[in-house]
Motif scaffolding. Sequence first.
Motif, short mmCIF file in Angstrom:
data_model
loop_
_atom_site.label_atom_id
_atom_site.label_comp_id
_atom_site.label_asym_id
_atom_site.label_seq_id
_atom_site.Cartn_x
_atom_site.Cartn_y
_atom_site.Cartn_z
N TRP A 153 0.85 -1.19 0.00
CA TRP A 153 0.00 0.00 0.00
C TRP A 153 0.89 1.24 0.00
N GLU A 154 0.81 2.03 -1.05
CA GLU A 154 1.59 3.26 -1.17
C GLU A 154 0.82 4.41 -0.53
N MET A 168 -2.27 10.17 3.64
CA MET A 168 -3.47 10.02 2.83
C MET A 168 -3.15 9.07 1.69
N CYS A 169 -4.20 8.58 1.05
CA CYS A 169 -3.98 7.76 -0.14
C CYS A 169 -5.10 8.00 -1.14
N ILE A 171 -5.96 3.58 -2.51
CA ILE A 171 -7.20 3.33 -1.78
C ILE A 171 -7.11 4.02 -0.43
N SER A 172 -8.17 4.72 -0.04
CA SER A 172 -8.05 5.63 1.10
C SER A 172 -8.45 5.03 2.43
N THR A 173 -9.02 3.82 2.48
CA THR A 173 -9.41 3.24 3.76
C THR A 173 -9.01 1.77 3.85
N ALA A 194 -8.17 17.07 3.01
CA ALA A 194 -8.54 16.88 4.42
C ALA A 194 -9.47 15.67 4.58
N SER A 195 -10.37 15.49 3.63
CA SER A 195 -11.30 14.35 3.72
C SER A 195 -10.55 13.04 3.51
N LEU A 196 -9.57 13.04 2.63
CA LEU A 196 -8.78 11.82 2.39
C LEU A 196 -7.94 11.47 3.62
N VAL A 197 -7.37 12.47 4.26
CA VAL A 197 -6.61 12.23 5.49
C VAL A 197 -7.53 11.63 6.56
#
Length: 383
Positions: A21-22, A99-100, A249-251, A370-373
Amino acid sequence: MNGPQPIPFASSEQSTLGLEWELALVDSATGELAPHAPAILPSLEYLNADGDRVTKELLTNTVEVVTGVHHRVADALADLSGTIDLVRERAAILGADLMCAGTHPYSQWYQQQITPDSERYETLIDRTRWWGRQMMIWGVHAHVGIADQRKVLPIMNALLAYLPHFQVLTASSPFWAGDATGYASNRAMMFQQLPTAGLPPQFETWAEYEAMVGDLVHTGVIDDNSELRWDLRPSPKWGTLEIRVFDGISTVAEVGAVAALAQCLVDDFAARLDRGEELPRLQPWFVRENKWRAARYGMEAIIIQNADGDERLVTDDTLDVLERLAPTADKLDCAQELAGVRAIIENGASYQRQLQVASRHDGSLREVVASLVAELRDGLPGA
């Protein structure tokens, strides 16, 4: 001229799983990409005593976290989460968050720093120049174990029909350098510009694969097979099939969903080969068209399903795939994670969420970051 050198395929237990996961480092105040990986990685080197767990990537704004080998998706996710917590602690000391996404919404590629003292990355940039410098992108890679080398290429060819499903579920790059691109996955279009990236050929035999690698090594295109950065590729060193088409992927939950889908598909194909079945495959021109449709239209993509050219909305097709794979998910103990695919379809993919956040905040891309973080830190609301 010498013939191609054999490429042995390592022994691997069927359907075991490993994830890479990068993650992007962003400044906590501005949301801009932050070049802190060289400062963070030495403090986590102890994690790599028994194999890579935290590694560098092309850019100094990126840290890659890697799992060990697992049988269950849930265990791989726990492995990832533990490592990410450690990276986040180090990043916070430097005033950075994690974040991703497939791309950063507004940072500029020419302001990013290439990881120093890496001959591999220096060679890549020297060869690819402007396009290589554009690779301000992030992804997730899933390795699924294949027990028998003879199964690798049939499964890889069959799995190409499912690349649009993976692309749509993980599409997370609607913005590039401050602009809305009109694509669900601009990363998919960017990455395939590299000469050894994009869709793989459809090989009939392992000897054909070895011959291609031999040709490319002989002509100086690559040094070894690991430099073939295809969306889907054999990974002989590990005895796996590596799925690399995913956007960042963010989560954790969404990583688990697509990892379960990958594990179940590969396991199902392996079982069908054991029963003597011939696996279906798509013509290369259909595979290429599907990739473009998925990258462009995301959840609204109409994909080509089979060699006859039948077409269907990708989300409807995916829901049917989930039903078909339910027994496999029960066998692999990943039914809960596989159910996350349905949640992505119902609640929206990352590209859709990012566009919604921008719309709610008068186009503010800082709010998107901010939402991605927050998503990576806290998961999705209500999940």
